[in-house]
Design a protein around this motif. Structure first.
Motif, PDB file in Angstrom:
ATOM      1  N   LEU A   1       0.596  -1.678   0.207  1.00  0.00           N
ATOM      2  CA  LEU A   1       0.184   0.172  -0.381  1.00  0.00           C
ATOM      3  C   LEU A   1       1.433   1.358  -0.081  1.00  0.00           C
ATOM      4  O   LEU A   1       0.873   2.137  -0.827  1.00  0.00           O
ATOM      5  CB  LEU A   1      -0.195   0.027   1.409  1.00  0.00           C
ATOM      6  CG  LEU A   1      -2.127  -0.471   1.090  1.00  0.00           C
ATOM      7  CD1 LEU A   1      -3.113   0.066   2.729  1.00  0.00           C
ATOM      8  CD2 LEU A   1      -3.188   0.113  -0.133  1.00  0.00           C
ATOM      9  N   MET A   2       1.797   1.222   0.592  1.00  0.00           N
ATOM     10  CA  MET A   2       2.878   2.954   0.675  1.00  0.00           C
ATOM     11  C   MET A   2       3.316   2.982  -0.261  1.00  0.00           C
ATOM     12  O   MET A   2       3.648   3.993  -1.006  1.00  0.00           O
ATOM     13  CB  MET A   2       3.372   2.059   2.271  1.00  0.00           C
ATOM     14  CG  MET A   2       3.367   1.935   4.124  1.00  0.00           C
ATOM     15  SD  MET A   2       1.472   3.570   3.885  1.00  0.00           S
ATOM     16  CE  MET A   2       0.725   2.011   5.010  1.00  0.00           C
ATOM     17  N   GLY A   3       3.684   1.557  -1.160  1.00  0.00           N
ATOM     18  CA  GLY A   3       4.851   1.491  -2.586  1.00  0.00           C
ATOM     19  C   GLY A   3       3.865   1.631  -2.993  1.00  0.00           C
ATOM     20  O   GLY A   3       4.290   2.702  -4.913  1.00  0.00           O
TER      21      GLY A   3
ATOM     22  N   ARG B   1       8.401   5.195 -10.281  1.00  0.00           N
ATOM     23  CA  ARG B   1       7.341   4.315 -10.939  1.00  0.00           C
ATOM     24  C   ARG B   1       6.612   3.688 -10.007  1.00  0.00           C
ATOM     25  O   ARG B   1       7.517   3.589  -9.036  1.00  0.00           O
ATOM     26  CB  ARG B   1       7.463   3.023 -11.633  1.00  0.00           C
ATOM     27  CG  ARG B   1       6.648   2.799 -12.879  1.00  0.00           C
ATOM     28  CD  ARG B   1       6.549   2.358 -13.726  1.00  0.00           C
ATOM     29  NE  ARG B   1       5.445   1.241 -14.223  1.00  0.00           N
ATOM     30  CZ  ARG B   1       4.624   1.465 -14.657  1.00  0.00           C
ATOM     31  NH1 ARG B   1       5.023   2.767 -15.497  1.00  0.00           N
ATOM     32  NH2 ARG B   1       3.402   1.246 -14.921  1.00  0.00           N
ATOM     33  N   LEU B   2       5.256   4.530  -9.352  1.00  0.00           N
ATOM     34  CA  LEU B   2       4.665   3.318  -8.410  1.00  0.00           C
ATOM     35  C   LEU B   2       4.242   1.705  -8.417  1.00  0.00           C
ATOM     36  O   LEU B   2       4.300   1.306  -9.617  1.00  0.00           O
ATOM     37  CB  LEU B   2       3.289   4.133  -8.506  1.00  0.00           C
ATOM     38  CG  LEU B   2       3.354   5.678  -7.946  1.00  0.00           C
ATOM     39  CD1 LEU B   2       1.690   5.708  -8.127  1.00  0.00           C
ATOM     40  CD2 LEU B   2       3.410   5.967  -5.933  1.00  0.00           C
ATOM     41  N   ARG B   3       5.094   1.145  -7.132  1.00  0.00           N
ATOM     42  CA  ARG B   3       4.977  -0.133  -6.912  1.00  0.00           C
ATOM     43  C   ARG B   3       3.056  -0.452  -7.435  1.00  0.00           C
ATOM     44  O   ARG B   3       2.228   0.021  -6.851  1.00  0.00           O
ATOM     45  CB  ARG B   3       5.512  -0.158  -5.677  1.00  0.00           C
ATOM     46  CG  ARG B   3       6.423  -1.075  -6.344  1.00  0.00           C
ATOM     47  CD  ARG B   3       7.554  -1.886  -4.455  1.00  0.00           C
ATOM     48  NE  ARG B   3       7.541  -0.896  -3.671  1.00  0.00           N
ATOM     49  CZ  ARG B   3       7.216  -1.441  -2.373  1.00  0.00           C
ATOM     50  NH1 ARG B   3       6.525  -2.686  -2.146  1.00  0.00           N
ATOM     51  NH2 ARG B   3       7.329  -0.853  -1.206  1.00  0.00           N
ATOM     52  N   GLN B   4       3.027  -1.641  -7.730  1.00  0.00           N
ATOM     53  CA  GLN B   4       1.533  -2.434  -7.296  1.00  0.00           C
ATOM     54  C   GLN B   4       1.208  -3.376  -7.114  1.00  0.00           C
ATOM     55  O   GLN B   4       2.314  -4.339  -6.740  1.00  0.00           O
ATOM     56  CB  GLN B   4       0.743  -2.144  -8.817  1.00  0.00           C
ATOM     57  CG  GLN B   4       1.086  -2.841 -10.096  1.00  0.00           C
ATOM     58  CD  GLN B   4       0.158  -2.984 -10.981  1.00  0.00           C
ATOM     59  OE1 GLN B   4      -0.326  -1.289 -11.541  1.00  0.00           O
ATOM     60  NE2 GLN B   4       0.005  -3.819 -11.345  1.00  0.00           N
ATOM     61  N   ILE B   5       0.092  -3.460  -5.781  1.00  0.00           N
ATOM     62  CA  ILE B   5       0.411  -5.314  -5.842  1.00  0.00           C
ATOM     63  C   ILE B   5      -0.371  -5.829  -6.531  1.00  0.00           C
ATOM     64  O   ILE B   5      -1.642  -5.685  -7.262  1.00  0.00           O
ATOM     65  CB  ILE B   5      -0.960  -5.319  -5.015  1.00  0.00           C
ATOM     66  CG1 ILE B   5       0.170  -4.253  -3.517  1.00  0.00           C
ATOM     67  CG2 ILE B   5      -0.402  -6.769  -4.145  1.00  0.00           C
ATOM     68  CD1 ILE B   5      -0.724  -3.406  -2.231  1.00  0.00           C
ATOM     69  N   PRO B   6      -0.045  -6.966  -7.017  1.00  0.00           N
ATOM     70  CA  PRO B   6      -0.812  -7.848  -8.539  1.00  0.00           C
ATOM     71  C   PRO B   6      -2.030  -8.357  -8.044  1.00  0.00           C
ATOM     72  O   PRO B   6      -1.784  -8.717  -6.975  1.00  0.00           O
ATOM     73  CB  PRO B   6       0.453  -8.718  -8.293  1.00  0.00           C
ATOM     74  CG  PRO B   6       0.996  -8.825  -7.554  1.00  0.00           C
ATOM     75  CD  PRO B   6       1.164  -7.777  -7.011  1.00  0.00           C
TER      76      PRO B   6
END
Lengths: 326, 325
Positions: free
Chosen positions: A256-258, A269-274
């Motif tokens: 979430l923080m990423g 680039r924003l990380r996303q949770i797959p």
């Protein structure tokens, strides 16, 4: 010594029976909120944040109901009260602010009437005293010319002003605990900050405990003291805002923080949770997050994760929490 | 607000003019009244004289204007059948219809709204389901059948209530009322139920569905979250919000209670305007029919106007929006 908590939630489970089986949109969550403290509750849509708030105030829509667990408010248990006793607590001891100020005020009643009705329901005052209190309540939330605006109807206010009226309504009987369910989601960005600041100031001044439900980490970072991260009805991580944001221990909280944009220079680039959060009826065994978790291993797929309590301020429910060197 | 009122008044006048044209048209549609009035033994001079006296030699537009002028003054001519001024006959019959309509209307409103609210609040109880099922009967059975059924049960079998007429009436300042005698009141029961049942079930079903909709709204949830009492939530916060659509339908239904009392009055031989109209149709008594038509249209137009004004009283939002429009 820390003061006794205003609100204690212990192992709260909300169940919705359906033909497909029983789903648990809120599954075994526990937390305390101290006087004057703002606990932010974050999570994706459907994580059970609002459902937990509704369960505490006893406004679950059937067939959803509290299946087990306890809710304590100012030292007395409230989850098993008869309806009439619960009604007396609502508004008087627990205030609630809703998401959409455009729809949460009755369009056909003057705001003064809505205020005085609430005040007189809970406090032993005369009509004149209730009116004075209503003016004071509107002044406190920053409505100009409050005495004249008592006779206005909700449609005569802007969205931000209406949310101020909603807050005045929620706080007019001086509850010791407030549930703010996405209080800024429906508002203009420029108004959001004002409303959050207002809520924060009012609660600090009065020592009101707040459960601030939102999916906006920015709001949490700005307003909350501690944050509870919910995932699929469970509490993934709970801790002081700074430590959860800067050093999340649960991989979901980390994800979430990423995914949160920041204004710092050199934006990566924003990380996303797959993947996506499972529906309450299809929660996988073991840790609910394991199908999406980069750290998942065998135990995660079988057994629910242990709660790690090594930090006195916070806890996380994970088999393999992230380590942060101090 | 004032502009809106004036606009609505102008619209009302247009409607009345059109209805007036239809009423007026009836006279001409039937054929030359002179033939009927003079009989076989007539001379050309008689015909011309009568035409001149009745104004039939003038142009259609002039005749229409005269008709309207007279109608506006309450003069609808002389009944072909009774040979008396139509206005007198209607004034004589109006109290019967108005009293019946008033009782039916009040009954339909009180029970319709009451039952609608109850079935909405307790929507899962067996009583609500029962009421809803029975209400289907009220909506779907034709009025005359309900009337005949009621007569069969309460007059023929049980012999509790009279099957026809108004009972004894008392004249109060030219108004013959059945409210003051026992037989008058008893005679009102069956016709009032017959006339009001459809309206009652309709109002009940509308109130119920509106109420269910309103009870789902956020402001009702918020009212609950503030610990307000159920009674206040249901009747102060929710009911008021259901009223705008309910008033629309109710207003029109009140009009139809009077307009369509024809059937009920026929079934119960109720000496009101509806029965007068049916008899007038049988005897081709055009002046009576025309007057009845005009009266009913005035009634509908006024009710619509009142309904529009009620919106303002109930919903403060309209006071702004309509004023802008």
């Amino acid at each position: 010594m820390t003061p006794p908590p205003v609100l204690s939630v212990r192992n709260l489970v909300v169940e919705i029976p359906s033909r497909a089986g029983i789903s648990r949109p809120v599954n075994n969550i526990s937390y305390d909120i101290a006087p004057g403290e703002i606990l932010g509750v974050v999570g994706e849509s459907g994580a059970g944040k609002s459902m937990a708030g509704n369960a505490i105030i006893g406004l679950l829509d059937r067939p959803a109901h509290i299946a087990s667990g306890e809710v304590w408010l100012n030292g007395s248990r409230i989850d098993n009260l008869p309806l009439e006793d619960l009604r007396r607590i609502r508004g008087r001891q627990i205030g609630m602010v809703f998401q959409d100020p455009l729809t949460s005020l009755n369009p056909l009643l003057r705001i003064g009437d809505q205020l005085t009705e609430t005040i007189r329901e809970h406090l032993p005052v005369t009509a004149a005293q209730a009116r004075e209190r209503a003016v004071a309540a509107l002044e406190e939330v920053g409505i100009p010319a409050a005495a004249e605006r008592l006779d206005s109807y909700p449609h005569e206010f802007s969205g931000g002003m209406r949310q101020r009226v909603v807050i005045a309504l929620a706080l007019c009987a001086e509850p010791s605990f407030v549930i703010a369910d996405e209080p800024t989601t429906a508002l203009d960005v420029s108004v959001q900050a004002q409303i959050i600041a207002l809520l924060r100031r009012l609660c600090r001044d009065r020592g009101t405990a707040v459960m601030l439900v939102t999916h906006d980490m920015g709001v949490i970072a700005e307003a909350a003291d501690r944050v509870a991260v919910m995932y699929a009805g469970r509490l993934a991580e709970l801790g002081p805002v700074r430590s959860v944001i800067n050093a999340p221990r649960h991989p979901y909280a980390d994800g979430l923080m990423g995914a949160m944009p920041s204004l710092s220079i050199g934006q990566r680039r924003l990380r996303q949770i797959p993947g996506a959060m499972p529906r309450p009826s299809k929660i996988p065994p073991g840790c609910a997050f394991h199908p999406r978790c980069p750290r998942a291993a065998d135990p995660c797929r079988v057994d629910p994760p242990p709660t790690i309590l090594d930090d006195p301020q916070g806890r996380a429910a994970c088999w393999f929490p992230l380590e942060h060197s101090a | 607000m004032l502009a809106f009122l004036i606009r609505r008044l102008i619209q009302s006048v247009v409607v009345l003019l059109v209805v007036g044209a239809v009423s007026f048209g009836m006279f001409r549609f039937i054929g030359d009244p002179v033939n009927n009035m003079l009989g076989q033994e007539r001379t050309q001079a008689d015909i011309a004289e009568l035409r001149d006296r009745l104004g039939l030699d003038r142009s259609v537009l002039v005749q229409y204007a005269v008709f309207l002028r007279n109608a506006a003054q309450g003069d609808f001519g002389v009944s072909y059948r009774q040979g008396r001024p139509v206005a007198d006959i209607i004034a004589e019959r109006a109290p019967a219809t108005l009293e019946l309509a008033a009782v039916s209307g009040v009954m339909a409103l009180v029970f319709g709204i009451g039952l609608g609210v109850i079935t909405a609040i307790k929507r899962n109880s067996w009583a609500s389901s029962a009421i809803m099922t029975i209400s289907l009967v009220g909506v779907s059975l034709p009025t005359f059948l309900i009337g005949i059924l009621l007569i069969y049960v309460f007059s023929v079998q049980l012999e509790w209530l009279p099957s026809f007429g108004r009972g004894e009436t008392v004249l109060v300042g030219g108004w013959s009322t059945g409210f003051l005698t026992q037989s008058g009141l008893v005679a009102l029961i069956l016709p009032a139920i017959t006339l009001g049942l459809y309206q009652m079930t309709l109002i009940m079903r509308i109130v119920r569905s509106e109420m269910l909709e309103v009870l789902r709204q956020d402001y009702i949830r918020f009212a609950r979250a503030r610990g307000l009492r159920e009674r206040s939530i249901n009747f102060r916060h929710a009911l008021k919000n259901t009223l705008v659509p309910v008033i629309t339908v109710t207003g029109l239904q009140m009009g139809s209670i009077i307009a369509f009392s024809i059937i009920t009055e026929t079934v119960f031989q109720w000496p009101g305007m509806g029965l007068l109209f049916i008899n007038a149709v049988q005897f081709v008594d055009i002046p009576v029919m025309a007057a009845y038509l005009m009266l009913i249209s005035v009634l509908f137009v006024s009710i619509n106007l009142v309904v529009d004004l009620l919106y303002f009283a109930i919903d403060p939002r309209l006071r702004i929006e309509r004023a802008k429009a």
